[in-house]
Design a protein around this motif. Structure first.
Motif, PDB file in Angstrom:
ATOM      1  N   SER A   1      -3.576  13.164 171.321  1.00 51.61           N
ATOM      2  CA  SER A   1      -3.344  14.089 170.217  1.00 51.61           C
ATOM      3  C   SER A   1      -4.413  15.175 170.108  1.00 51.61           C
TER       4      SER A   1
ATOM      5  N   ASP B   1      -7.399  18.191 166.578  1.00 52.48           N
ATOM      6  CA  ASP B   1      -6.580  16.986 166.484  1.00 52.48           C
ATOM      7  C   ASP B   1      -5.198  17.384 165.961  1.00 52.48           C
TER       8      ASP B   1
ATOM      9  N   GLU C   1      -2.713  15.563 165.200  1.00 54.55           N
ATOM     10  CA  GLU C   1      -2.170  14.665 164.166  1.00 54.55           C
ATOM     11  C   GLU C   1      -2.759  14.946 162.792  1.00 54.55           C
ATOM     12  N   THR C   2      -4.068  15.223 162.730  1.00 52.37           N
ATOM     13  CA  THR C   2      -4.722  15.388 161.430  1.00 52.37           C
ATOM     14  C   THR C   2      -5.003  16.840 161.065  1.00 52.37           C
TER      15      THR C   2
ATOM     16  N   ARG D   1      -7.828  10.660 174.655  1.00 52.83           N
ATOM     17  CA  ARG D   1      -6.862  11.130 173.651  1.00 52.83           C
ATOM     18  C   ARG D   1      -6.443  12.570 173.882  1.00 52.83           C
TER      19      ARG D   1
END
Length: 87
Positions: A2, A20, A22-23, A55
């Motif tokens: 991610s 990131d 996702e966040t 990641r």
């Protein structure tokens, strides 16, 4: 996976940014450039920012070292040529 990671190795510092997906958090850091092994500077940034490289969905690397070296060489050559022309 991610993270989108970008690193740039310069003459003094290696800069790194990681986004990131996702966040929505953007992390950035810098470390001294390690001339003997440029990857060490990137790895030092990753460790400093607590970024888990596996990641990464995308990782990009850039450097200005070659451009800076060519620019310095060109400046020296032009300066030398100018001094010789005045003689």
């Amino acid at each position: 996976m991610s993270l989108i990671i970008a690193a740039d190795t310069g003459g003094t510092f290696t800069d790194l940014a990681a986004f990131d997906l996702e966040t929505g958090v953007l992390a950035s850091t810098k470390a001294l450039t390690t001339y003997e092994d440029l990857v060490n500077g990137v790895m030092n940034c990753l460790a400093k920012a607590h970024i888990d490289l596996p990641r990464a969905e995308v990782a990009q690397f850039a450097t200005t070292l070659v451009i800076n070296t060519l620019d310095r060489q060109s400046t020296r050559l032009n300066s030398s040529h100018s001094q010789q022309s005045r003689m």
